[in-house]
Design a protein around this motif. Structure first.
Motif, mmCIF file in Angstrom:
data_model
loop_
_atom_site.group_PDB
_atom_site.id
_atom_site.type_symbol
_atom_site.label_atom_id
_atom_site.label_comp_id
_atom_site.label_asym_id
_atom_site.label_seq_id
_atom_site.Cartn_x
_atom_site.Cartn_y
_atom_site.Cartn_z
ATOM 1 N N ALA C 76 0.514 -2.898 6.394
ATOM 2 C CA ALA C 76 1.803 -2.269 6.657
ATOM 3 C C ALA C 76 2.944 -3.224 6.338
ATOM 4 N N LEU C 77 2.785 -4.495 6.687
ATOM 5 C CA LEU C 77 3.851 -5.454 6.439
ATOM 6 C C LEU C 77 3.993 -5.753 4.957
ATOM 7 N N LEU C 78 2.842 -5.925 4.280
ATOM 8 C CA LEU C 78 2.900 -6.236 2.844
ATOM 9 C C LEU C 78 3.543 -5.090 2.072
ATOM 10 N N ALA C 79 3.221 -3.866 2.482
ATOM 11 C CA ALA C 79 3.784 -2.715 1.782
ATOM 12 C C ALA C 79 5.235 -2.491 2.196
ATOM 13 N N GLY C 80 5.500 -2.644 3.501
ATOM 14 C CA GLY C 80 6.831 -2.325 4.012
ATOM 15 C C GLY C 80 7.854 -3.399 3.704
ATOM 16 N N LYS C 81 7.484 -4.667 3.867
ATOM 17 C CA LYS C 81 8.474 -5.735 3.721
ATOM 18 C C LYS C 81 8.513 -6.300 2.301
ATOM 19 N N LEU C 82 7.335 -6.419 1.667
ATOM 20 C CA LEU C 82 7.316 -6.991 0.323
ATOM 21 C C LEU C 82 7.305 -5.915 -0.742
ATOM 22 N N GLY C 83 7.085 -4.681 -0.350
ATOM 23 C CA GLY C 83 7.113 -3.586 -1.304
ATOM 24 C C GLY C 83 5.915 -3.549 -2.237
ATOM 25 N N LEU C 84 4.816 -4.164 -1.867
ATOM 26 C CA LEU C 84 3.611 -4.098 -2.707
ATOM 27 C C LEU C 84 3.034 -2.689 -2.653
ATOM 28 N N PRO C 85 2.355 -2.247 -3.731
ATOM 29 C CA PRO C 85 1.752 -0.907 -3.715
ATOM 30 C C PRO C 85 0.658 -0.807 -2.652
ATOM 31 N N VAL C 86 0.602 0.335 -2.014
ATOM 32 C CA VAL C 86 -0.330 0.520 -0.907
ATOM 33 C C VAL C 86 -1.784 0.373 -1.369
ATOM 34 N N LEU C 87 -2.057 0.802 -2.599
ATOM 35 C CA LEU C 87 -3.433 0.686 -3.092
ATOM 36 C C LEU C 87 -3.875 -0.775 -3.175
ATOM 37 N N LEU C 88 -2.888 -1.669 -3.260
ATOM 38 C CA LEU C 88 -3.210 -3.092 -3.274
ATOM 39 C C LEU C 88 -3.233 -3.662 -1.852
ATOM 40 N N THR C 89 -2.286 -3.190 -1.031
ATOM 41 C CA THR C 89 -2.179 -3.796 0.302
ATOM 42 C C THR C 89 -3.353 -3.417 1.200
ATOM 43 N N VAL C 90 -3.967 -2.255 0.958
ATOM 44 C CA VAL C 90 -5.100 -1.859 1.808
ATOM 45 C C VAL C 90 -6.275 -2.834 1.651
ATOM 46 N N PRO C 91 -6.734 -3.111 0.423
ATOM 47 C CA PRO C 91 -7.780 -4.134 0.311
ATOM 48 C C PRO C 91 -7.304 -5.516 0.759
ATOM 49 N N LEU C 92 -6.002 -5.810 0.551
ATOM 50 C CA LEU C 92 -5.492 -7.090 1.032
ATOM 51 C C LEU C 92 -5.578 -7.177 2.550
ATOM 52 N N GLY C 93 -5.350 -6.039 3.205
ATOM 53 C CA GLY C 93 -5.507 -5.995 4.660
ATOM 54 C C GLY C 93 -6.924 -6.361 5.046
ATOM 55 N N GLY C 94 -7.885 -5.819 4.291
ATOM 56 C CA GLY C 94 -9.283 -6.166 4.546
ATOM 57 C C GLY C 94 -9.534 -7.648 4.332
ATOM 58 N N LEU C 95 -8.957 -8.181 3.233
ATOM 59 C CA LEU C 95 -9.164 -9.603 2.940
ATOM 60 C C LEU C 95 -8.571 -10.488 4.023
#
Lengths: 236, 290, 321
Positions: C76-95
């Motif tokens: 949520a933070l990576l997508a909301g604050k940095l504007g990264l695409p959600v399809l990327l931030t979801v696996p990043l959340g896992g990582l």
């Protein structure tokens, strides 16, 4: 191949091994003898990495004193436990599979079949390795597991105990076969003098954690110190 | 500021006494059965609410709840013990899951019966401030700490001198050998479990008289007891006691110097530090080298 | 007796997921029901991850809420604050959840039951941190301005049918990966470690490393589903994202379905979640978890291998006879 330099192990105040030093040459079959509590199993534990001793242990000129248990297996040291420790809930073949993949770093089903045949475990390959197997089968599995890791040095802890004399001779012959077939160096803990004389090219005697004799088995067993410390234990 | 810190140290020590009782109970049942009772904190919780019932509904001093707490906790403990004993397969994992489930049941049972409100003693005598030089405490805190000390000495004596205490120690160190010596391991385990429950009973009543209780407390206490045992390393009663005091003091200092929201975190950080730096605990240095 | 290593239940797996995929069509796909099923599948993903650690790693975790929360907040933070695409931030959340699990490595030195307690304590740290780091996480007030799931190849993942389809696919993928690991030599070694650690290490298995991998993998899957959940519901607060129920429900679901099977945790999650939401909450508003606790106790005592475990055992005995 294996060099022990002043290997010392203490358990609290008890000295289990005191400055044990000897070397094992490539291709030797060395009998490790001594009364109960002399430190034979402790020495195996130190070599295979279950405990960390003081002093140095060199395997093929590499200092392995501080190497973890699993790495020693990969370096080429295999061992059996006096009380068999199979990987429970796995079948006999799966036990060997794990040993091969992790210990030898490769996958070779044909070789596993060969080991199963050599160790007379072919019929038990798909049975679970615990209560369902007889004690002697579990003991052979111990050796088979060690063989699957493709060791160059094999440490055998009382694998012949509990066999009557005929079976013992047959099994000693089996060990000679393994020695030749897999190009092994073997250190074996064994109480029976006849077996040592027949099987080993050399014997090292431990008593109270110290080496008290080292040499050709026939000469070693005539050593008065050995006779004094050892005969009592054989009767027991 | 200095007075505040002194006060925090003192209050921390007092609550640490109760933490020690809870941790010793957890360690005792683990020693005997090789099983962590994740519902141990909930046993303390039950005792605390027994004190609440006796005081709020019975209108007498909460200390009168001690027999009631002992009785209820013993029954719950015995039932729990029998359930654990029924587990055959994968004993370690399944007993963890089982006691965790029992903890959930007990916490929610307390929640259903008494709601999630915070409870504490209303007895004026227990809330009286006792001044000791620069610091003060509630009378209830002093009594609770004294009680903890007495119980720890009693436990030490019991383990050292009594037949059952020795049997518990024998079973903890070598179950097979103890059985050969004629000790019935099952009965010994049950006794250890019940003694752990008795410690929990006293701890629960003590907590109610010196602090506040609520349904979520049980779980938190199990975690605290665990942290104490990790801090203490290989168990000895004085080691556990010192570790519990350390946890109490750390929490109290955190509340005074930082914020009460960070109270729980302080214990965790202490725990992680010890885990990283001293894996055999603060007082387990000898065992580590051996 | 045959080995309890069940044959890859490929057919059963396929059938189960076909049923799961077709369920909304059969039931008329009310939005309410789909919403429930979506939550149940999120839980199924976490339960799968929990069971993988429990069954293969021999580790009981009482702290998967930590990984779930980290995954959700990170994405949520990576997508909301940095504007990264959600399809990327979801696996990043896992990582990042897997990364968080690395901080637990010292706890792997602790023996089984103590590890379980360590992870219990550990989970609390994250909730407190998320509450306290309010400038980043919004603190107790929560976080709600971050994007939802995107539209991929014309499939609107933000819609309920879209999210549902995505989750069915991911849970199925998780099951396949789990089954594959379980059948590999790695899986065999892991199962051996749980019972006979020294005997396994002595043949060359680095048991600590293997356990660490399982912990990281389990944390990754949990974080992934935590991240998906965050984007599906569009709102996060520490008491929700790190809620104890994210630790409790996967355990109950896995034990109920059979945590030594691949499909058990998934089936268990669907049943348990629906039971909790529809039945338990209806009966008892506050403290409805008491029913789940009782169920957990009853299952451990009566059927420790879960319902699927019972069936598999019967099938196995017949095949072995």
């Amino acid at each position: 191949m294996l060099a022990l330099e002043a290997v010392t192990v203490r358990f609290g105040g008890l000295v289990a091994l005191r400055e044990v030093s000897f070397t094992v040459a490539q291709g030797e079959v060395l009998g490790l003898v001594g009364p109960n509590g002399a430190g034979k199993t402790t020495l195996f534990n130190a070599i295979s990495g279950l405990i960390r001793p003081r002093g140095r242990i060199l395997f093929e000129d590499r200092d392995i004193t501080r190497a973890p248990l699993h790495r020693r297996a990969r370096l080429g040291i295999g061992r059996s436990f006096q009380i068999p420790q199979p990987m429970k809930h796995l079948t006999v073949r799966e036990n060997l599979e794990v040993a091969q993949v992790f210990g030898a770093g490769r996958r070779d089903p044909a070789r596993l079949t060969e080991i199963l045949e050599v160790m007379d475990l072919g019929g038990q390959a798909d049975r679970e390795a615990d209560g369902a197997l007889a004690l002697q089968e579990l003991k052979r599995l111990e050796i088979a597991k060690a063989l699957a890791t493709e060791p160059r040095l094999l440490l055998l802890d009382e694998v012949l105990a509990g066999l009557e004399s005929g079976a013992k001779r047959a099994f000693a012959a089996k060990l000679r076969e393994l020695h030749a077939r897999f190009a092994l160096t073997i250190v074996i803990v064994e109480h029976d003098i006849e077996t040592i004389l027949g099987l080993c090219s050399r014997a090292v005697v431990l008593d109270f954690g110290q080496v008290i004799a080292d040499g050709a088995p026939a000469a070693v067993f005539r050593d008065p110190k050995v006779v004094a410390s050892y005969t009592g234990a054989v009767d027991a | 500021m200095r007075d505040l810190i002194l006060q925090a140290l003192f209050s921390g020590l007092l609550i640490g006494g109760v933490y020690a009782l809870v941790a010793l109970g957890l360690a005792l049942s683990f020693g005997a059965m090789r099983i962590i009772n994740l519902a141990h904190g909930e046993l303390v919780l039950i005792a605390a609410y027994a004190a609440y019932v006796v005081e709020a509904r019975g209108g007498v001093s909460p200390y009168w709840a001690i027999p009631l707490a002992l009785a209820i906790v013993s029954v719950v403990g015995a039932v729990l013990f029998l359930m654990i004993d029924r587990i055959r397969e994968h004993r370690e994992l399944n007993s963890l899951i089982l006691t965790y489930g029992v903890g959930i049941v007990l916490t929610n049972a307390v929640l259903l019966a008494f709601a999630s409100d915070v409870r504490t003693t209303t007895a004026p005598a227990l809330q009286d401030a006792v001044t000791l030089g620069p610091v003060y405490a509630m009378a209830g805190e002093i009594v609770a700490f004294g009680l903890s000390l007495v119980l720890m000495v009693a436990l030490w004596w019991w383990l050292k001198r009594s037949w059952y205490g020795r049997a518990v120690r024998a079973v903890s160190s070598n179950r097979a050998a103890a059985t050969l010596m004629g000790i019935n391991p099952l009965r010994t385990e049950l006794v250890a479990f019940l003694v752990a429950g008795a410690l929990a009973s006293f701890a629960g009543v003590a907590l109610y008289t010196m602090s506040v209780v609520q349904p979520a407390l049980g779980h938190a206490l199990t975690v605290k007891a665990f942290i104490v045992t990790v801090l203490a390393g290989v168990g000895s009663i004085p080691g556990v006691f010192l570790a519990a005091l350390l946890l109490g003091v750390t929490e109290a200092l955190t509340v005074t110097l930082a914020s009460s929201a960070l109270q729980e975190l302080a214990g965790m950080v202490l725990f992680l530090l010890v885990l990283f730096l001293l894996p055999s605990g603060l007082f387990g240095a000898r065992a580590r080298r051996g | 007796m045959a080995s309890p290593r069940a044959p890859l239940p490929g057919l059963a797996l396929a059938a189960a997921f076909l049923v799961l995929a077709a369920l909304p069509l059969l039931l008329g796909a009310s939005n309410y029901l789909l919403g429930l099923l979506i939550s149940a599948l999120i839980l199924a993903g976490v339960a799968l991850a929990w069971a993988l650690l429990g069954n293969l790693g021999g580790m009981v975790s009482f702290g998967h809420a930590a990984f779930f929360g980290v995954g959700g907040y990170a994405s949520a933070l990576l997508a909301g604050k940095l504007g990264l695409p959600v399809l990327l931030t979801v696996p990043l959340g896992g990582l990042l959840a897997a990364l968080a699990s690395l901080a637990m490595l010292p706890a792997l030195r602790l023996s089984g039951p103590y590890f379980a307690l360590a992870i219990l304590a550990y989970a609390q740290i994250f909730r407190i941190l998320a509450t306290e780091a309010s400038s980043l996480t919004g603190g107790a007030a929560g976080l709600q301005r971050y994007p939802g799931l995107p539209t991929v190849f014309g499939l609107d993942l933000a819609s309920r049918p879209g999210a549902y389809a995505l989750l069915v696919a991911l849970v199925a993928l998780g099951c396949l990966a789990y089954a594959a690991i379980r059948r590999s030599a790695l899986g065999l070694a892991l199962r051996a470690i749980a019972e006979s650690e020294d005997a396994t290490r002595v043949v060359g298995v680095n048991s600590v490393l293997l356990k660490a991998w399982m912990l990281a993998l389990s944390a990754f899957i949990t974080g992934l589903f935590g991240a998906l959940n965050a984007h599906i519901i569009g709102f996060l607060e520490p008491d929700y994202a790190f809620a104890g129920s994210w630790s409790v429900l996967p355990i109950i679901a896995s034990v109920f379905g059979g945590y030594r099977t691949v499909l058990g945790p998934v089936g268990g999650a669907v049943v348990i979640y629906l039971f909790d939401q529809v039945v338990a909450k209806g009966l008892i508003a506050v403290g409805h978890q008491i029913l789940l606790g009782l169920l957990l106790v009853a299952m451990v005592l009566a059927a420790p291998n879960g319902l699927l475990g019972l069936l598999e055992r019967k099938g196995g005995a017949r095949a072995g006879a």
